[in-house]
Design an enzyme around this catalytic site. Structure first.
Site, PDB file in Angstrom:
ATOM      1  N   GLY A 195       0.715  -1.273   0.026  1.00 37.79           N
ATOM      2  CA  GLY A 195      -0.076  -0.034   0.075  1.00 37.79           C
ATOM      3  C   GLY A 195       0.831   1.302   0.046  1.00 37.79           C
ATOM      4  N   HIS A 196       2.178   1.223   0.097  1.00 40.14           N
ATOM      5  CA  HIS A 196       2.937   2.114   0.146  1.00 40.14           C
ATOM      6  C   HIS A 196       4.215   2.166  -0.535  1.00 40.14           C
ATOM      7  CE1 HIS A 196       5.263   5.321   2.326  1.00 40.14           C
ATOM      8  NE2 HIS A 196       4.280   5.823   2.737  1.00 40.14           N
ATOM      9  N   PHE A 197       4.022   2.799  -1.840  1.00 45.22           N
ATOM     10  CA  PHE A 197       2.965   3.080  -2.866  1.00 45.22           C
ATOM     11  C   PHE A 197       3.107   1.897  -3.785  1.00 45.22           C
ATOM     12  CE2 PHE A 197       4.481   7.008  -0.814  1.00 45.22           C
ATOM     13  CZ  PHE A 197       3.181   7.274  -0.142  1.00 45.22           C
TER      14      PHE A 197
END
Length: 151
Positions: free
Chosen positions: A49-51
């Site tokens: 999720g990052h990124f």
């Protein structure tokens, strides 16, 4: 490899998978300085999720890794064996470069000041000899059986 492996690290600090970020300790001078290593891999769960498409280690996790390294230094002193170090403050945190999968994060912490059970540590993270993060961390050391009470 280092002078402390993952098992010895877990014997010293309470962190466990998935939030134990120190792979090994390269060098430690009790009550003074520590150097440790975190191998940053694409398998880290936070990269999902990052990124997406541009994986970057979150700055807060670099600070957490530095805090774990500082805790090892503090808790390896005779005075604080079998105790727990809690993060009390983060001062002047600066991020200079992104940390990406494949990077080898070198972490250095030095004790700046200590009074009773409170201490300040100068903490820096490097990749290829270049500073990626620098900060000062304040710790409060407490007995393990006091964890559920106030600091």
């Amino acid at each position: 490899m280092g002078i402390m492996d993952a098992q010895e690290i877990m014997d010293t600090i309470p962190n466990r998978y998935p939030i134990c970020y120190v792979d090994y300790v390269d060098e430690i001078i009790p009550n003074q300085k520590i150097v440790a290593t975190k191998n940053v891999t694409i398998n880290e769960s936070y990269f999902r999720g990052h990124f997406p498409g541009n994986p970057v280690m979150p700055g807060v996790l670099i600070i957490e890794t530095l805090a774990q390294v500082a805790s090892i230094l503090i808790l390896k002193s005779e005075e604080f064996k079998n105790k727990t170090a809690y993060l009390g403050a983060i001062q002047n945190a600066k991020f200079k470069k992104m940390v990406k999968p494949g990077d080898v994060l070198k972490l250095e912490c030095s004790i700046v000041k200590q009074r009773a059970n409170i201490g300040i540590v100068d903490a820096k993270a490097y990749v290829n000899g270049k500073t990626v993060c620098s900060t000062k961390l304040m710790f409060i050391v407490s007995l393990k059986d006091e964890q559920n009470n106030k600091l």
